[in-house]
Design an enzyme around this catalytic site. Structure first.
Site, PDB file in Angstrom:
ATOM      1  N   SER A  81       0.848  -1.179   0.000  1.00 43.63           N
ATOM      2  CA  SER A  81       0.000   0.000   0.000  1.00 43.63           C
ATOM      3  C   SER A  81       0.893   1.241   0.000  1.00 43.63           C
ATOM      4  O   SER A  81       2.108   1.138  -0.189  1.00 43.63           O
ATOM      5  CB  SER A  81      -0.910  -0.030   1.228  1.00 43.63           C
ATOM      6  OG  SER A  81      -1.811   1.036   1.207  1.00 43.63           O
ATOM      7  N   LYS A 116      -4.098   9.237  -8.136  1.00 47.51           N
ATOM      8  CA  LYS A 116      -4.406   8.128  -7.220  1.00 47.51           C
ATOM      9  C   LYS A 116      -5.843   7.695  -7.499  1.00 47.51           C
ATOM     10  O   LYS A 116      -6.790   8.319  -7.047  1.00 47.51           O
ATOM     11  CB  LYS A 116      -4.241   8.541  -5.763  1.00 47.51           C
ATOM     12  CG  LYS A 116      -4.419   7.376  -4.799  1.00 47.51           C
ATOM     13  CD  LYS A 116      -4.214   7.801  -3.354  1.00 47.51           C
ATOM     14  CE  LYS A 116      -4.327   6.601  -2.432  1.00 47.51           C
ATOM     15  NZ  LYS A 116      -5.642   5.933  -2.514  1.00 47.51           N
TER      16      LYS A 116
END
Length: 671
Positions: A81, A116
């Site tokens: 992540s 993102k």
């Protein structure tokens, strides 16, 4: 410090349980935004009190464990992540840290900045340019094989364009998303057909990608953008991340046009400002930008921390705000009896999702806001995902508003409540007599990290408690076919599988059992420390404060909680019955004489009929085995299920010992 530690552990337990429901059971009981708010709160608390951060915290793990309905895929290069930042100051601190690590002084670093995406991370494996496998991120180490569904996404090439530089093997990583137009079309169709509607495009993309029937996925109009690489077998590798993205385009892979090469921190901030302005015109949801050190050699130098690379960070876009109305305040009862106020809102659309609930977390928050039912409030998504009531618009308050009355009795069982003024909480005192606490305790008991009763979902437990079939954990092991088949959506086949899972759960580890029984402040890590020290439940039940406080991470307060738990006659009776021959819970241990697997390097191939791959791996790890993803001369044992592949052939060539599923269960002693 005591209150903080207790609160942090409560957050962890709640997040683990929500992970279990959402990812393992496909039965979420809270919205994504509520989940993400809690995760952000936990991250912030662990940042403020780093000594309280533990290896088993949800902040140290990614996503979810793969489900049994899809074949498992082990990521040889973990899919990590990203850490998040929310302001310019945090980015400048990140830039300074990177320059210091690289001994760059005041020289400018070069970055590659991208969007993102708010979607589902996937891995695409190409061999000689041909797509051979696609997998979800899962927990970062094990994902789900979704190859057939990925093949239905038009923007993903099944064969890369050959420019003479295609690697023998390359793993492309990117995000599957659903555009706003596709999302609206999907929900309009669902409304006409009176079928399930999705809350936001990300949920719709996730649900679409994880369909068992690929023909359904094909109708969902999913899109894909790639942003990186995992494994790559090639002598010629680009020197920079931006060059890698450009190479992806040459091969025919979809790459977003919203990317920028930035020299120094100011150009990064300029790109962030630009994206903030065009965000609403993109046609799909994003929640920030991703900032990556451009030079791949510098990425290698910087390396990784537990769950994220040091060389990249996500700069989240600011929260969107809207005005809405407080329609009511409800009260929810948790596993430990704490009553939490939840604001029910007039639904409002913010950043791609309809928001109708916002947790107030404590009654002190109601007092701080001066909140009344009927008030107009400013609500925003903190970090662009978490619903949060910012303030009350007092100028819009009408004479029809009413005060929030704190409960004198439990809203579920009617028992008297008590106030903990120190912790500013209101608690139901009924314990497991309260059906809400009983349900939550049982859901925790059966969860994957606890007793791991596969198939015993929250809806089944709710029915069993409501029908008064179960009143404590012991009753779970007394369930029979007649009791289960009378439940909603429980046929003969499903009942048989659940009864098998209950029987299988009787073989567990001492640490899992301690975590499952719900001792206050005993999470997975502390349960493991206790289990390692005392070895058996009888020794722990006889422990005193002196021996308990000798154990790592067990202080006076936690030790007192353990003693109080085992001084409760009701708790003792339940534990004794669970461990009695009648129920028959047995603890696996690496010290047992049945220690065939301890220290062995083991590989799985094929599909197991009785256990999921994940369950089998958990069992072997508990017995001291080491699980590997590929066959080599260092492997001691291959466990073969049905539909085996190349691993079996290679194991035979290397003369590795092979055991089939039936023998595997026989050695474990579970069939």
């Amino acid at each position: 410090m005591k209150q903080i530690e207790q609160y942090i552990e409560q957050l962890r337990q709640q997040l683990r349980y929500w992970n279990f429901l959402y990812y393992a059971k496909d039965a979420p009981e809270v919205s994504d935004v509520e989940y993400d708010w809690l995760m952000m709160k936990l991250r912030e608390l662990e940042r403020q009190w780093p000594d309280l951060k533990t290896a088993d915290s949800p902040t140290q793990h990614i996503g979810y464990k793969a489900q049994s309905k899809f074949r498992k895929v082990i990521h040889e290069v973990p899919m990590l992540s990203l850490d998040h930042i929310f302001n310019d100051t945090s980015f400048l601190a990140f830039d300074r840290r990177i320059r210091n690590r690289l001994q760059y002084g005041n020289n400018y670093l070069t970055y590659c900045c991208e969007l993102k995406f708010d979607g589902i991370a996937v891995s695409l494996l190409y061999k000689h340019g041909k797509l051979i496998r696609a997998a979800t991120r899962g927990d970062g180490h094990i994902g789900e094989d979704v190859t057939d569904n990925i093949r239905t996404i038009c923007s993903i090439p099944l064969q890369l364009k050959d420019d003479g530089h295609i690697p023998r093997l390359i793993e492309i990583r990117g995000e599957v998303i659903m555009s706003e137009d596709a999302f609206r079309h999907l929900n309009e169709t669902a409304k006409k057909n009176k079928s399930k509607r999705f809350a936001n495009p990300r949920n719709a993309a996730a649900g679409s990608l994880r369909q068992v029937d690929p023909s359904i996925t094909a109708t969902r109009l999913l899109s894909f953008f790639c942003y990186g690489v995992g494994r790559i077998d090639s002598k010629k590798i680009p020197a920079a991340h931006l060059e890698l993205l450009q190479q992806f385009k040459i091969w025919g892979l979809p790459v977003s046009n919203y990317r920028r090469y930035c020299v120094g921190h100011q150009e990064v901030l300029d790109f962030y400002s630009y994206v903030s302005k065009v965000r609403s015109k993109l046609g799909f949801n994003i929640d920030g930008i991703v900032i990556k050190v451009n030079a791949l050699v510098q990425q290698q130098q910087l390396g990784f921390v537990a769950r994220a690379p040091r060389w990249a960070i996500a700069y989240k876009l600011p929260a969107n705000e809207q005005l809405t109305e407080i329609q009511n305040i409800d009260f929810q009862v948790g596993r430990t009896g704490i009553i939490t106020p939840v604001a029910r809102l007039k639904p409002v659309y913010i950043s791609g999702a309809y928001i109708s609930n916002a947790s107030l977390h404590s009654f002190a928050e109601i007092k701080r806001l001066g909140l009344r039912i009927g008030d107009t409030v400013v609500i925003r998504l903190a970090g662009n995902i978490i619903p949060q009531i910012v303030n009350v618009v007092v100028s819009k308050r009408s004479i029809k508003t009413s005060p929030v009355l704190y409960p004198l009795y439990c809203p579920v069982c009617g028992s008297k409540v008590k106030q903990n003024n120190k912790e500013k909480t209101i608690i139901c005192t009924a314990g497991m007599i309260c059906s809400a606490q009983l349900k939550e305790a049982l859901k925790h008991f059966v969860s994957r990290r606890a007793m791991n009763i596969y198939g015993m979902g929250g809806k089944i437990i709710d029915q069993l408690v409501d029908l008064k079939i179960i009143q404590n954990p012991v009753d779970l092991f007394r369930l029979n076919q007649d009791q289960l088949t009378c439940l909603k959506n429980m046929g003969q086949k499903k009942t048989k599988k659940l009864l098998d899972a209950i029987e299988y759960a009787k073989k567990t580890t001492f640490a899992r059992f301690l975590y499952a029984i719900g001792i206050r402040e005993i999470g997975e890590t502390k349960a493991a420390y206790l289990a390692d020290y005392y070895k058996h439940i009888d020794a722990l039940m006889a422990a005193d404060i002196e021996s308990l406080t000798k154990i790592q991470d067990i202080g006076i307060i936690v030790a007192t909680n353990v003693l109080n738990f085992f001084h409760n006659k009701h708790n003792i009776a339940i534990i004794e019955e669970l461990c009695s021959p009648k129920i028959g819970i047995k603890f696996l241990s690496t010290l047992e004489k049945n220690n065939y697997f301890s220290g062995k390097n083991i590989v799985f191939t094929g599909t197991l009929a009785f256990l999921s791959r994940e369950e089998a791996i958990d069992m072997l790890i508990a017995l001291g085995a080491r699980i590997r993803s590929s066959v080599s001369s260092k492997i001691d044992l291959l466990i073969a299920g049905k539909n085996t592949g190349f691993k079996l052939t290679k194991a035979k060539q290397l003369q590795i010992k092979i055991i089939e599923e039936a023998e595997f269960y026989q050695i474990l002693g579970i069939r």
